[in-house]
Design a protein around this motif. Structure first.
Motif, PDB file in Angstrom:
ATOM      1  N   UNK A  28      17.833  -1.303 -13.093  1.00  0.00           N
ATOM      2  CA  UNK A  28      18.041  -1.503 -11.653  1.00  0.00           C
ATOM      3  C   UNK A  28      16.730  -1.856 -10.973  1.00  0.00           C
ATOM      4  N   UNK A  29      15.631  -1.220 -11.395  1.00  0.00           N
ATOM      5  CA  UNK A  29      14.328  -1.523 -10.788  1.00  0.00           C
ATOM      6  C   UNK A  29      13.963  -2.993 -10.975  1.00  0.00           C
ATOM      7  N   UNK A  30      14.161  -3.514 -12.160  1.00  0.00           N
ATOM      8  CA  UNK A  30      13.832  -4.914 -12.412  1.00  0.00           C
ATOM      9  C   UNK A  30      14.781  -5.858 -11.669  1.00  0.00           C
ATOM     10  N   UNK A  31      16.030  -5.449 -11.521  1.00  0.00           N
ATOM     11  CA  UNK A  31      16.972  -6.253 -10.730  1.00  0.00           C
ATOM     12  C   UNK A  31      16.527  -6.307  -9.273  1.00  0.00           C
ATOM     13  N   UNK A  32      16.075  -5.160  -8.748  1.00  0.00           N
ATOM     14  CA  UNK A  32      15.579  -5.121  -7.372  1.00  0.00           C
ATOM     15  C   UNK A  32      14.361  -6.032  -7.206  1.00  0.00           C
ATOM     16  N   UNK A  33      13.443  -5.983  -8.159  1.00  0.00           N
ATOM     17  CA  UNK A  33      12.270  -6.853  -8.100  1.00  0.00           C
ATOM     18  C   UNK A  33      12.686  -8.311  -8.087  1.00  0.00           C
ATOM     19  N   UNK A  34      13.620  -8.677  -8.959  1.00  0.00           N
ATOM     20  CA  UNK A  34      14.097 -10.061  -9.009  1.00  0.00           C
ATOM     21  C   UNK A  34      14.754 -10.452  -7.698  1.00  0.00           C
ATOM     22  N   UNK A  35      15.543  -9.545  -7.119  1.00  0.00           N
ATOM     23  CA  UNK A  35      16.219  -9.834  -5.858  1.00  0.00           C
ATOM     24  C   UNK A  35      15.210 -10.088  -4.736  1.00  0.00           C
ATOM     25  N   UNK A  36      14.182  -9.273  -4.663  1.00  0.00           N
ATOM     26  CA  UNK A  36      13.176  -9.465  -3.618  1.00  0.00           C
ATOM     27  C   UNK A  36      12.396 -10.769  -3.819  1.00  0.00           C
ATOM     28  N   UNK A  37      12.217 -11.163  -5.072  1.00  0.00           N
ATOM     29  CA  UNK A  37      11.514 -12.421  -5.338  1.00  0.00           C
ATOM     30  C   UNK A  37      12.383 -13.622  -5.000  1.00  0.00           C
ATOM     31  N   UNK A  38      13.676 -13.526  -5.287  1.00  0.00           N
ATOM     32  CA  UNK A  38      14.589 -14.629  -5.017  1.00  0.00           C
ATOM     33  C   UNK A  38      14.945 -14.737  -3.533  1.00  0.00           C
ATOM     34  N   UNK A  39      14.845 -13.629  -2.812  1.00  0.00           N
ATOM     35  CA  UNK A  39      15.193 -13.620  -1.388  1.00  0.00           C
ATOM     36  C   UNK A  39      14.060 -12.993  -0.576  1.00  0.00           C
ATOM     37  N   UNK A  40      12.898 -13.663  -0.512  1.00  0.00           N
ATOM     38  CA  UNK A  40      11.751 -13.092   0.215  1.00  0.00           C
ATOM     39  C   UNK A  40      12.017 -12.921   1.701  1.00  0.00           C
ATOM     40  N   UNK A  41      13.053 -13.604   2.211  1.00  0.00           N
ATOM     41  CA  UNK A  41      13.367 -13.464   3.636  1.00  0.00           C
ATOM     42  C   UNK A  41      13.789 -12.050   3.987  1.00  0.00           C
ATOM     43  N   UNK A  42      14.214 -11.273   2.985  1.00  0.00           N
ATOM     44  CA  UNK A  42      14.564  -9.871   3.249  1.00  0.00           C
ATOM     45  C   UNK A  42      13.346  -9.095   3.754  1.00  0.00           C
ATOM     46  N   UNK A  43      12.213  -9.305   3.104  1.00  0.00           N
ATOM     47  CA  UNK A  43      10.984  -8.639   3.525  1.00  0.00           C
ATOM     48  C   UNK A  43      10.596  -9.051   4.935  1.00  0.00           C
ATOM     49  N   UNK A  44      10.640 -10.344   5.189  1.00  0.00           N
ATOM     50  CA  UNK A  44      10.238 -10.854   6.507  1.00  0.00           C
ATOM     51  C   UNK A  44      11.189 -10.374   7.599  1.00  0.00           C
ATOM     52  N   UNK A  45      12.477 -10.349   7.282  1.00  0.00           N
ATOM     53  CA  UNK A  45      13.462  -9.940   8.286  1.00  0.00           C
ATOM     54  C   UNK A  45      13.301  -8.470   8.653  1.00  0.00           C
ATOM     55  N   UNK A  46      13.160  -7.607   7.658  1.00  0.00           N
ATOM     56  CA  UNK A  46      13.065  -6.171   7.936  1.00  0.00           C
ATOM     57  C   UNK A  46      11.760  -5.844   8.661  1.00  0.00           C
ATOM     58  N   UNK A  47      10.657  -6.439   8.243  1.00  0.00           N
ATOM     59  CA  UNK A  47       9.398  -6.205   8.970  1.00  0.00           C
ATOM     60  C   UNK A  47       9.500  -6.736  10.393  1.00  0.00           C
ATOM     61  N   UNK A  48      10.270  -7.809  10.561  1.00  0.00           N
ATOM     62  CA  UNK A  48      10.462  -8.381  11.890  1.00  0.00           C
ATOM     63  C   UNK A  48      11.171  -7.442  12.842  1.00  0.00           C
ATOM     64  N   UNK A  49      12.001  -6.542  12.313  1.00  0.00           N
ATOM     65  CA  UNK A  49      12.674  -5.566  13.175  1.00  0.00           C
ATOM     66  C   UNK A  49      11.681  -4.679  13.904  1.00  0.00           C
ATOM     67  N   UNK A  50      10.549  -4.433  13.293  1.00  0.00           N
ATOM     68  CA  UNK A  50       9.563  -3.497  13.855  1.00  0.00           C
ATOM     69  C   UNK A  50       8.402  -4.203  14.547  1.00  0.00           C
ATOM     70  N   UNK A  51       8.414  -5.534  14.528  1.00  0.00           N
ATOM     71  CA  UNK A  51       7.295  -6.302  15.079  1.00  0.00           C
ATOM     72  C   UNK A  51       7.577  -6.708  16.516  1.00  0.00           C
ATOM     73  N   UNK A  52       6.583  -6.540  17.385  1.00  0.00           N
ATOM     74  CA  UNK A  52       6.682  -6.918  18.801  1.00  0.00           C
ATOM     75  C   UNK A  52       5.668  -8.018  19.069  1.00  0.00           C
ATOM     76  N   UNK A  53       6.163  -9.245  19.223  1.00  0.00           N
ATOM     77  CA  UNK A  53       5.260 -10.385  19.414  1.00  0.00           C
ATOM     78  C   UNK A  53       4.476 -10.277  20.719  1.00  0.00           C
ATOM     79  N   UNK A  54       5.093  -9.704  21.754  1.00  0.00           N
ATOM     80  CA  UNK A  54       4.388  -9.549  23.033  1.00  0.00           C
ATOM     81  C   UNK A  54       3.228  -8.573  22.885  1.00  0.00           C
ATOM     82  N   UNK A  55       3.466  -7.476  22.201  1.00  0.00           N
ATOM     83  CA  UNK A  55       2.395  -6.499  21.972  1.00  0.00           C
ATOM     84  C   UNK A  55       1.293  -7.112  21.116  1.00  0.00           C
ATOM     85  N   UNK A  56       1.681  -7.949  20.189  1.00  0.00           N
ATOM     86  CA  UNK A  56       0.694  -8.623  19.344  1.00  0.00           C
ATOM     87  C   UNK A  56      -0.174  -9.558  20.178  1.00  0.00           C
TER      88      UNK A  56
END
Length: 252
Positions: A28-56
């Protein structure tokens, strides 16, 4: 009420020591790694939930080296919680090591279930968050943290999970050391569940998940860093538990 069956006699890990469980967890760990590599937008989307462009924009540094775009990182209550939880796995690990040393001094050996339990826990903490995560991955894989990347007001390019790069020199993002330590707390939660301490297991489990989530909310790690670090320690623990019980079974 139980979450997992009670261990067999002299097996402190119960079904957690089943080699099949460890094998499936590693897969399962290796499947998760593969999934994150194939769908990097998941990382960007979730971090985007916590990011405030105005504050930046309001806190952009003159040298162009980032901004304060993750407001949760500056929240006093959450910051204090993180500071309290951060050393908890290390403290518990040291206590387990001291108790283990006392038991060995008293004459208990490997065939004693308590000795094996503490040995596996201490070994998982040292190997997982200690050597593999902080000693190898974070030191040599070079993945920039979210707040360092251009997508979130930083100056470096986004790098997919598992990709080795030289963009970050040290103490980098892949994988999260605190999430790996939190995964060790989850191992304790699983053990508590095996021994029918259900409410204690739930409490420790919530603390473990909270530690990992805060790293993502603070912009210190991507979702993949937290998930893969968290589950890596659990996999290591399961492998060690299976090996420990196998060595005892061979002696019978």
């Amino acid at each position: 009420m139980t979450l997992l069956p009670i261990p067999r006699a002299n097996n402190p890990f119960g079904p957690l020591a089943d080699p099949l469980v460890a094998t499936v967890a590693a897969a399962v760990w290796f499947v998760l790694l593969l999934q994150f590599r194939l769908a990097p937008q998941l990382d960007l989307a979730v971090s985007g939930w916590f990011f405030d462009s105005a504050a930046c924009a309001a806190t952009e540094r003159a040298n162009g080296m980032g901004c304060s775009g993750f407001p949760f990182a500056g929240t006093p209550v959450l910051y204090s919680i993180r500071e309290i939880l951060h050393p908890l796995p290390a403290i518990l690990g040291i206590i387990a090591l001291i108790v283990l040393a006392a038991e060995l001094w008293a004459g208990r050996r490997w065939r004693n279930a308590a000795v094996r339990l503490k040995t596996v826990l201490v070994a998982a903490l040292i190997l997982g968050p200690g050597l593999i995560v902080n000693g190898v991955l974070k030191a040599h894989w070079g993945r920039p943290r979210p707040w360092m990347t251009e997508d979130f007001g930083g100056w470096l390019a986004f790098v997919e999970a598992g990709t080795r790069t030289s963009l970050c020199a040290s103490n980098c993002s892949f994988v999260s050391g605190e999430a790996a330590a939190a995964g060790w707390l989850m191992c304790i939660a699983l053990l508590l569940a095996v021994h029918r301490y259900v409410w204690s297991a739930l409490a420790v489990g919530v603390v473990a998940v909270a530690m990992a989530v805060l790293r993502v909310a603070f912009g210190a790690h991507y979702l993949s860093d937290a998930v893969l670090g968290f589950t890596m320690t659990i996999v290591i623990f399961l492998v060690l538990a299976a090996f420990a019980e196998w060595t005892v079974a061979r002696q019978r």
